[in-house]
Scaffold this active site. Structure first.
Site, PDB file in Angstrom:
ATOM      1  N   TYR A 124       3.160  -0.462  11.708  1.00 50.81           N
ATOM      2  CA  TYR A 124       1.943  -1.156  10.932  1.00 50.81           C
ATOM      3  C   TYR A 124       0.656  -0.117  11.486  1.00 50.81           C
ATOM      4  O   TYR A 124      -0.310   0.223  10.226  1.00 50.81           O
ATOM      5  CB  TYR A 124       1.667  -2.374  11.406  1.00 50.81           C
ATOM      6  N   HIS A 139      -0.833 -10.834  10.104  1.00 47.43           N
ATOM      7  CA  HIS A 139       0.537 -10.337   9.864  1.00 47.43           C
ATOM      8  C   HIS A 139       1.405 -10.434  11.055  1.00 47.43           C
ATOM      9  O   HIS A 139       1.104 -10.162  11.899  1.00 47.43           O
ATOM     10  CB  HIS A 139       0.516  -9.238   9.231  1.00 47.43           C
ATOM     11  N   HIS A 149       0.786  -1.377   0.081  1.00 46.49           N
ATOM     12  CA  HIS A 149      -0.055  -0.073   0.214  1.00 46.49           C
ATOM     13  C   HIS A 149       0.953   1.282   0.105  1.00 46.49           C
ATOM     14  O   HIS A 149       0.485   1.979   0.403  1.00 46.49           O
ATOM     15  CB  HIS A 149      -0.983  -0.008   1.229  1.00 46.49           C
ATOM     16  N   ASP A 192      -6.157  -8.506  10.458  1.00 44.62           N
ATOM     17  CA  ASP A 192      -5.433  -7.265  10.519  1.00 44.62           C
ATOM     18  C   ASP A 192      -4.939  -6.522  11.705  1.00 44.62           C
ATOM     19  O   ASP A 192      -3.699  -6.018  11.755  1.00 44.62           O
ATOM     20  CB  ASP A 192      -5.787  -6.344   9.559  1.00 44.62           C
ATOM     21  N   HIS A 235      -9.565  -3.914   8.788  1.00 45.45           N
ATOM     22  CA  HIS A 235      -9.206  -2.792   8.038  1.00 45.45           C
ATOM     23  C   HIS A 235     -10.067  -2.415   6.886  1.00 45.45           C
ATOM     24  O   HIS A 235      -9.918  -1.410   6.171  1.00 45.45           O
ATOM     25  CB  HIS A 235      -7.869  -3.177   7.471  1.00 45.45           C
ATOM     26  N   ASP A 277      -4.358 -10.187   0.282  1.00 48.06           N
ATOM     27  CA  ASP A 277      -3.151 -10.786   0.959  1.00 48.06           C
ATOM     28  C   ASP A 277      -3.862 -12.053   1.699  1.00 48.06           C
ATOM     29  O   ASP A 277      -3.016 -12.755   2.192  1.00 48.06           O
ATOM     30  CB  ASP A 277      -2.363  -9.619   1.837  1.00 48.06           C
ATOM     31  N   GLU A 289      -9.393  -8.669   1.516  1.00 50.58           N
ATOM     32  CA  GLU A 289      -8.229  -8.313   0.832  1.00 50.58           C
ATOM     33  C   GLU A 289      -7.370  -9.264   0.326  1.00 50.58           C
ATOM     34  O   GLU A 289      -7.314 -10.223   1.190  1.00 50.58           O
ATOM     35  CB  GLU A 289      -7.506  -7.075   1.849  1.00 50.58           C
ATOM     36  N   HIS A 314     -11.460 -11.754   5.982  1.00 54.87           N
ATOM     37  CA  HIS A 314     -11.071 -10.302   5.515  1.00 54.87           C
ATOM     38  C   HIS A 314     -11.066 -10.550   3.791  1.00 54.87           C
ATOM     39  O   HIS A 314     -10.201 -11.599   3.544  1.00 54.87           O
ATOM     40  CB  HIS A 314      -9.992  -9.805   6.017  1.00 54.87           C
TER      41      HIS A 314
HETATM   42 FE1  FEO Z   1      -6.618  -5.427   4.833  1.00 52.17          FE
HETATM   43 FE2  FEO Z   1      -3.809  -7.840   5.678  1.00 52.17          FE
HETATM   44  O1  FEO Z   1      -5.002  -6.897   4.349  1.00 52.17           O
END
Ligand code: FEO
Length: 402
Positions: free
Chosen positions: A199, A232, A32, A171, A152, A90, A88, A86
């Site tokens: 982060y 993460h 990002h 996240d 997120h 990843d 997203e 989520h």
């Molecule tokens: Fe909002 Fe780790 O993706």
């Protein structure tokens, strides 16, 4: 010689029923627009119960690694449920291949996650929506779902495994940190602190009011949490209350008596001003970071500002405008919605010197309070000009709110 070759990718046991089956991305350096110098991990988790559940997947290129880790514990075809906390990519990028390989009884996501997944992939099977507080029985264990909207993305949710007192927080409480270690208590505390803050500053800061509400909601639900398993970075299994408390402070915007002087320069005039302003701030007892945008990434500035009280921005005037690196940083910081900052602008110029006024406008546009008139110096700052810069630093120091 015949026979299959054993995969090197193994699951890591987290609790009695839960295994980490994610992937380590040692090489990622931008996420990002945020510099991720220590890489990252995409954490997926396998819950081994009467019914098997996979919590999230990984970024698409790593799905083979993830399935190999699953296979070190159970046959992937034995997975009954896939929970997508989520959408997203990843975390969901590996979902199409997982669904095609595993053919799970159900894929589950939040109501908004169902829509988001449909807008990303064609999974070949429906996704079941789960609501706030709803539970999924795994036979001898139960998953409870907690909506985490905007932490997120709008679809974000968390899953809680009561039997193991474990929160799959997606996240939240994560960090971009590639490591051979899976648990936070195996990693140097200073690295954890720096990367957790980095982060938060670069991903969650603009969502702070919602982070605060989520913490309140989790507190009100009375969930007993021994382990936080984020999507993460490392897993928090010792004193998870510490990272929850840090999130509380960051969400509330607790500031220190700290200032960041961020600048770029053409012929070292603005650099000399930045140094003198930094000295002025420091002489007034303010923790000060002077950051050349040639040496520091925009996301490093954001990280330093997380607990900062002042942002002073310097730019030469280039063709009647801002130096590109300064414009880039200001655009990035505006999106992060920093709070509780006072600001000021400065710069050396040769022709007309519009950059200082443009920086002041940008700082106001970010919601900062510009507490000193911008300081412009034509060409090379002399001793008197640099004394003026130091005085500016001392005056801003008095106006930091903390
Ligand atoms: Fe909002 Fe780790 O993706």
């Amino acid at each position: 010689m015949t026979g299959s070759v054993e995969s090197p990718f193994k699951a890591v046991k987290v609790t009695e029923r839960v295994y980490w089956v994610g992937a380590v991305d040692w090489d990622i350096r931008s996420f990002h627009g945020h510099a991720t110098r220590r890489g990252s991990t995409y954490n997926a988790y396998l819950v081994v119960a009467d019914k098997m559940a996979l919590i999230d997947t990984v970024k698409a290129p790593f799905v083979g690694e993830m399935l190999a880790r699953v296979a070190s514990v159970v046959d992937p075809a034995d997975i009954d449920y896939v929970v997508s906390n989520h959408a997203e990519m990843d975390h969901s990028g590996g979902l199409p291949e997982v669904v095609a390989t595993v053919r799970p009884e159900k894929v589950l996501a939040s109501t908004m996650g169902v829509d988001a997944l449909a807008e990303h992939f064609s999974l070949g099977q429906g996704v079941t929506a789960v609501k706030e507080g709803e539970s999924l029985s795994l036979g001898n264990a139960t998953l409870q779902f907690v909506e985490a909207r905007m932490v997120h993305w709008p679809d974000s949710m968390m899953s809680y495994l009561a039997e193991d007192r474990l929160l799959f927080s997606n996240d939240a409480f994560g960090m971009h940190l590639a490591s051979s270690r899976r648990f936070a208590d195996e990693i140097e505390p200073a690295v954890l602190e720096a990367e957790a803050a980095n982060y938060y500053a670069n991903i969650l800061l603009p969502l702070s009011p919602l982070v605060g509400k989520l913490l309140e909601k989790v507190g009100n639900l009375g969930l007993a949490i021994d382990v936080i398993a984020p999507s993460h970075g490392p897993i928090w299994r010792k004193d998870p209350g510490h990272i929850i408390a840090r999130y509380g402070e960051w969400a509330a915007g607790v500031a220190k008596r700290k200032a960041v002087v961020a600048y770029d320069t053409m012929w070292q005039g603005t650099a000399a001003m930045a140094g003198a302003i930094g000295d002025g701030l420091a002489s007034a007892g303010v923790e000060t970071k002077v950051m050349s945008l040639r040496a520091s990434h925009r996301s490093d500035v954001a990280a330093e500002l997380l607990e900062g009280g002042a942002l002073l921005v310097g730019s030469p005037t280039l063709n009647n405008g801002l130096f590109p690196t300064v414009a880039d940083m200001l655009t990035y910081l505006k999106g992060l919605k920093p709070r509780h900052l006072v600001g000021a602008a400065f710069g050396s110029y040769g022709w007309s010197g519009e950059a200082v006024a443009q920086m002041e406008e940008a700082l106001r546009g970010m919601g900062l309070s510009v507490v000193e008139e911008g300081l412009r110096v034509k060409y090379v700052p002399d001793g008197e000009a640099l004394s003026g810069c130091a005085a500016l630093g001392r005056r801003v120091a008095e106006k930091i709110e903390f």
